[in-house]
Design an enzyme around this catalytic site. Structure first.
Site, PDB file in Angstrom:
ATOM      1  N   GLY A 187      -3.568   4.853   4.383  1.00 26.54           N
ATOM      2  CA  GLY A 187      -3.789   4.074   3.181  1.00 26.54           C
ATOM      3  C   GLY A 187      -3.725   4.831   1.876  1.00 26.54           C
ATOM      4  CG  ASP A 188      -5.146   7.690  -1.360  1.00 25.32           C
ATOM      5  OD1 ASP A 188      -4.053   7.699  -1.983  1.00 25.32           O
ATOM      6  OD2 ASP A 188      -6.197   8.153  -1.844  1.00 25.32           O
ATOM      7  CG  LEU A 189      -0.669  10.428   4.581  1.00 23.12           C
ATOM      8  CD1 LEU A 189      -1.990  11.053   4.994  1.00 23.12           C
ATOM      9  CD2 LEU A 189       0.129  10.016   5.803  1.00 23.12           C
ATOM     10  CG  ASN A 193      -5.809  12.526   0.634  1.00 20.41           C
ATOM     11  OD1 ASN A 193      -6.569  13.356   0.149  1.00 20.41           O
ATOM     12  ND2 ASN A 193      -5.783  11.271   0.216  1.00 20.41           N
TER      13      ASN A 193
END
Length: 278
Positions: A187-189, A193
């Protein structure tokens, strides 16, 4: 500033400190420290309680997926303080990129019936509506593109003409984007991250939900350039013919989020993506 009474709070989580908190860089809205403890080296994170609850839920969901990717273990969670396993970073290289591609393919093979998630969470500081939806095009339109586009317009960050184009793009998704069984996505790659360790690539700071797998691929390519080894391992010879168009579509949501959070410096990137899709 360290969380108040942090030693006592750690003890309540059955974690005993063996030193002092050492500040870490890299936090956005959150504050981060490193600490030696009776459970090894840990990271202590302080943030908004609701955002941390979403992160804990996401880390546990990624663990439960049982892929080859490393996910930091949650050791304790108390209101605005999260304690998790620390990771030893190394350089990734071709082998690390290949393992990242393989692991992400394994993650995206974990599917379910509906797009969305059992609870809302946050992408950075921005609340993320994950209300489940049977159709991926509807989810992308109603939970991602239109809410953020309108929020940017209300703040004067998005021109009326661009918003009108964005609405047309969102309403026309069914004309070219096929529905798909939703995959578990980080979702927030973005590249920050992803952490390469001796045990393999790790993923941190999730904002999980279920949707098109290209969500993660688009984010990885937005602020970085994954190597050919990554894509070869991920696609395994099955790259969709319309991947460039999908990449641009799924980059719109994080670009709108950056526009909302950081201002007009991202307006041009949003406008270029909208023009490319129209």
């Amino acid at each position: 500033m360290a969380p108040s009474n942090w030693r006592r709070r750690l003890q309540a989580l059955d974690i005993t400190s063996r030193g002092d908190l050492t500040p870490l860089s890299g936090g956005d809205s959150a504050a981060l420290w490193q600490l030696d403890s009776d459970q090894g080296r840990v990271v202590v994170k302080q943030d908004d309680p609701a955002r941390l609850a979403g992160e804990v839920d996401g880390l546990r969901a990624l663990h439960a997926a049982k892929t080859s990717l490393i996910v930091p273990e949650v050791l304790g969670f108390d209101d605005d303080m999260l304690v998790m396993q620390a990771l030893d970073r190394i350089s990734g290289g071709r082998q690390g990129d290949q393992k990242l591609g393989e692991g992400l393919r394994e993650l995206h093979a974990v599917t379910d019936a509906t797009h969305g998630w059992k609870a809302d969470n946050a992408c950075g500081p921005t609340p993320q509506d994950n209300t489940p939806c049977a159709d991926g095009r509807v989810f992308q339109r109603e939970r991602r593109l239109l809410p953020l586009g309108r929020a940017c317009a209300e703040k004067g960050l998005l021109r009326a003409a661009t918003l009108a184009k964005l609405i047309r793009i969102a309403e026309d998704l069914e004309t070219w984007l096929s529905d798909a069984r939703p995959s578990l996505v980080h979702g927030d790659l973005w590249s920050g991250n992803v952490v390469y360790t001796r045990e393999g690539p790790a993923i941190i700071d999730p904002a999980v939900y279920r949707h098109y797998p290209e969500v993660d691929l688009a984010m990885l390519t937005l602020f970085g350039s994954p190597s050919a080894a990554f894509f070869e391992a991920y696609w395994d010879g099955n790259r969709p013919d319309d991947w460039p168009r999908r990449r641009t579509l799924f980059q719109l949501y994080p670009l709108l989020n950056h526009l909302l959070l950081f201002g007009t410096g991202y307006r041009g990137a949003v406008e270029r993506a909208v023009d490319e899709l129209e």
